[in-house]
Design a protein around this motif. Structure first.
Motif, PDB file in Angstrom:
ATOM      1  N   GLN A  43      -3.149   3.353   6.851  1.00  0.00           N
ATOM      2  CA  GLN A  43      -3.253   2.606   7.973  1.00  0.00           C
ATOM      3  C   GLN A  43      -4.521   1.748   7.819  1.00  0.00           C
ATOM      4  O   GLN A  43      -5.603   2.148   7.382  1.00  0.00           O
ATOM      5  N   ASN A  44      -4.412   0.544   8.040  1.00  0.00           N
ATOM      6  CA  ASN A  44      -5.542  -0.712   7.652  1.00  0.00           C
ATOM      7  C   ASN A  44      -5.481  -1.373   8.920  1.00  0.00           C
ATOM      8  O   ASN A  44      -4.944  -2.348   8.739  1.00  0.00           O
ATOM      9  N   GLY A  45      -6.121  -1.286   9.825  1.00  0.00           N
ATOM     10  CA  GLY A  45      -6.135  -1.830  11.215  1.00  0.00           C
ATOM     11  C   GLY A  45      -4.689  -1.471  11.730  1.00  0.00           C
ATOM     12  O   GLY A  45      -4.322  -0.477  12.265  1.00  0.00           O
ATOM     13  N   ASP A  46      -4.076  -2.747  11.919  1.00  0.00           N
ATOM     14  CA  ASP A  46      -2.750  -2.698  12.726  1.00  0.00           C
ATOM     15  C   ASP A  46      -1.599  -3.062  11.454  1.00  0.00           C
ATOM     16  O   ASP A  46      -0.495  -2.971  12.003  1.00  0.00           O
ATOM     17  N   LYS A  47      -1.999  -2.617  10.404  1.00  0.00           N
ATOM     18  CA  LYS A  47      -0.921  -2.627   9.071  1.00  0.00           C
ATOM     19  C   LYS A  47      -0.756  -1.266   8.779  1.00  0.00           C
ATOM     20  O   LYS A  47      -1.928  -0.571   8.469  1.00  0.00           O
ATOM     21  N   PHE A  48       0.456  -0.899   8.409  1.00  0.00           N
ATOM     22  CA  PHE A  48       0.697   0.652   8.050  1.00  0.00           C
ATOM     23  C   PHE A  48       1.593   0.222   6.635  1.00  0.00           C
ATOM     24  O   PHE A  48       2.492  -0.660   6.604  1.00  0.00           O
ATOM     25  N   HIS A  49       1.282   1.130   5.766  1.00  0.00           N
ATOM     26  CA  HIS A  49       2.096   1.016   4.464  1.00  0.00           C
ATOM     27  C   HIS A  49       2.523   2.788   4.412  1.00  0.00           C
ATOM     28  O   HIS A  49       1.754   3.756   4.649  1.00  0.00           O
ATOM     29  N   VAL A  50       3.915   3.008   4.305  1.00  0.00           N
ATOM     30  CA  VAL A  50       4.417   4.256   4.552  1.00  0.00           C
ATOM     31  C   VAL A  50       5.325   4.433   3.408  1.00  0.00           C
ATOM     32  O   VAL A  50       6.110   3.550   2.937  1.00  0.00           O
ATOM     33  N   LYS A  51       5.372   5.385   2.668  1.00  0.00           N
ATOM     34  CA  LYS A  51       6.211   5.943   1.589  1.00  0.00           C
ATOM     35  C   LYS A  51       6.845   7.246   2.129  1.00  0.00           C
ATOM     36  O   LYS A  51       6.228   8.140   2.649  1.00  0.00           O
ATOM     37  N   GLU A  52       8.194   6.987   2.088  1.00  0.00           N
ATOM     38  CA  GLU A  52       9.204   8.086   2.443  1.00  0.00           C
ATOM     39  C   GLU A  52       9.875   8.705   1.078  1.00  0.00           C
ATOM     40  O   GLU A  52      10.446   7.839   0.573  1.00  0.00           O
ATOM     41  N   ALA A  53       9.624  10.039   0.679  1.00  0.00           N
ATOM     42  CA  ALA A  53      10.149  10.779  -0.364  1.00  0.00           C
ATOM     43  C   ALA A  53      10.996  11.906  -0.182  1.00  0.00           C
ATOM     44  O   ALA A  53      10.301  12.721   0.668  1.00  0.00           O
ATOM     45  N   SER A  54      12.390  11.811  -0.294  1.00  0.00           N
ATOM     46  CA  SER A  54      13.204  13.276  -0.126  1.00  0.00           C
ATOM     47  C   SER A  54      13.899  13.263  -1.208  1.00  0.00           C
ATOM     48  O   SER A  54      13.854  12.541  -2.352  1.00  0.00           O
ATOM     49  N   ASN A  55      14.849  14.150  -1.071  1.00  0.00           N
ATOM     50  CA  ASN A  55      16.080  14.616  -1.978  1.00  0.00           C
ATOM     51  C   ASN A  55      16.904  13.462  -2.300  1.00  0.00           C
ATOM     52  O   ASN A  55      17.459  13.273  -3.177  1.00  0.00           O
TER      53      ASN A  55
END
Length: 131
Positions: A43-55
């Motif tokens: 999270q950087n202020g109101d910005k988000f970077h999300v990584k989702e890793a699954s099978n």
């Protein structure tokens, strides 16, 4: 910033019933219940970077609080919606493109866990993640 970090799935509550309500077939529900999901949130202020890793897939998502974006679930269901902050909770309201029904998601830190709650068609599920 409390959400920052890498979170690995620990356990689920009612997740198969939730996937069933979403219209996901039995085989995909069984596989989805054991997806070994790992989420990395920055999270950087109101910005988000999300990584989702699954099978099943690895994706990266960038979003800004309150700004609508498109997203697809692992089963291919396409959604549009936005995340907002409500107190110390991240709350998303997504609308399915195929049927117009609403999926609500809530992320909150409870103790040392990230708890992700899903609500769809009256069915609620929780997924618990640990750092």
């Amino acid at each position: 910033m409390a959400f920052d970090g890498t979170w690995k799935i620990d356990r689920n509550e009612n997740y198969e019933k939730f996937m069933e309500a979403m219209g996901i077939g039995m085989m995909k529900r069984k596989l989805g219940a054991h997806d070994n999901l790992k989420i990395t949130i920055q999270q950087n202020g109101d910005k988000f970077h999300v990584k989702e890793a699954s099978n099943f897939r690895n994706i990266e998502i960038d979003f800004t609080l309150g700004v609508s974006f498109e997203y697809s679930l692992a089963d291919g269901t396409e959604l549009t919606g936005a995340w907002t902050m409500e107190g110390d909770k991240l709350v998303a309201t997504f609308t399915r493109k195929d049927n117009g029904k609403v999926l609500k998601a809530i992320r909150e830190i409870v103790g040392d866990e990230l708890v992700q709650t899903y609500i769809y068609e009256g069915v609620q599920s929780k997924r618990y993640f640990k750092r």
